[in-house]
Design an enzyme around this catalytic site. Sequence first.
Site, PDB file in Angstrom:
ATOM      1  N   HIS A 156       0.841  -1.222   0.000  1.00 10.42           N
ATOM      2  CA  HIS A 156       0.000   0.000   0.000  1.00 10.42           C
ATOM      3  C   HIS A 156       0.860   1.250   0.000  1.00 10.42           C
ATOM      4  CE1 HIS A 156      -3.252  -2.772   1.258  1.00 10.42           C
ATOM      5  NE2 HIS A 156      -2.309  -3.286   2.020  1.00 10.42           N
ATOM      6  N   SER A 277      14.512  20.891 -16.330  1.00  6.83           N
ATOM      7  CA  SER A 277      13.318  21.689 -16.584  1.00  6.83           C
ATOM      8  C   SER A 277      13.719  22.944 -17.347  1.00  6.83           C
ATOM      9  CB  SER A 277      12.669  22.066 -15.250  1.00  6.83           C
ATOM     10  OG  SER A 277      11.905  23.241 -15.389  1.00  6.83           O
TER      11      SER A 277
END
Length: 462
Positions: A156, A277
């Site tokens: 999980h 970026s």
Amino acid sequence: MDAIWKKRFAKELDLDIAHFLCSIEDDERLIAHDISANRAHIRMLKKNGLITARDHARMDRALQDLNAQYAQKKLMLDQACEDVHMNIEMQVKKRSGHHAGSLHMARSRNDLIATDMRLYARKSVVMLISDCLRAQTALVNHARAHHDVVVPGYTHLQQAQPVLWAFYLLSIFFKLQRDCECLFDAYVRVNISPLGSCALAGTAHKIDPEFTAARLGFRRFADNSMDAVSDRDFLCEVAYVCAQIGTHFAALAEDLIIYTTQEFARIALDDAIATGSSIMPHKKNPDCLEMLRARAGSLIGHVVTLFTVIKGLPSSYNRDLQCTKRAFFDCIDTTHACLRILPCIIANMRLLKNDWATTPALCCATNVVDHLAAHKFTFRKAYHAVAACARRAQGKVDTFIKECAREFTLEPNVIAALLIPVNAVQAKCSKNSTGPAQVRKALARAQRIIRNSQRRIKQLRQ
Ligand code: ARG
């Protein structure tokens, strides 16, 4: 260029319609297979006395010539000829004149396209097995180089139990191993010859389809001619395996994306495989992993495309089948491209040092339970008692140690030692677990599996 069926029609085909029907763009990659199928076919016609040795020699020379031209990238398919089969026939005719008249005897484009696609699929399956093997080798090499690194194992996406990094990588290795097995299995079903099925019903000529099959390296001739020209389930099967491979490399990519975040900070990607970026100067992005994750989506899409094209077709050949080619080719290209870059990514990821493995952590709480269960409690009773301590500790390891020590009248340092991740890993001894001895065995097994697959791949005809 006149259509072969010109005499049947009073008008020429509308140009837009001709363009729409044309499969030349997709057919480029079938050229070599079409030539091989043609050569096997005329060799069989000669053997069975259906054409003269002279006709065979002329046509075969023309086909060899075309092969050479293709190898030198000089063979251009003509859009006016609709598909690869018509193009090859036209080219053979150009080179051997009336001798080429028997090329299309006892066969049809229907069995020819099925044959070409099977030859193409067979070659692709072998290529993908090799790709898988290279990725598996990279995983094993990386795992061996970092065999003692302990990391959190997640369920999980919550810390569950500590594991060896090598154990995690082996989990991906065995997924890819199942993919390899599926490809080996698919190979067996792909490797059957439709050539000699003709349009759908077979032929009145005395042909020998088993001979043709053997010359093309197929295992045998198909069971039923009508089935053989219409069947494309072999494409669906290979595409399905590609989608499965996609889900496997996407799972790896997703994990690695998470592990490279500042929050997890488990691994770093080398500059050689990371991207920046255009506006944020500090960024280092895992674009290659994101692309891997996304490509799995197109692979699943191709499986759906293939089934949707085939579903509900009336029996035997329908032109719809032409539309299976593009999806299948892209399936192979995408899977190949993704598997090919995996070794590069794996070799260029660096594990970041941290002291997590040697600092007590709550994700080792199961060890405290196991310790108690081995001494004075049943497992469930110990679990409930430790769970109550965990609740009271509210995520704080020191409080948890104190609570456990008080609850079970044990020295705090005994509890603390049980909570050290590296100890928890070392305590694991069940078969195929994350215990170091088990992981060593699994790594040795993985290497044997790779060697075995390499041997098997050599036995496959490419
Ligand atoms: N270009 C066709 C294909 O790719 C070849 C078979 C055409 N057969 C036919 N009867 N129209 O599927």
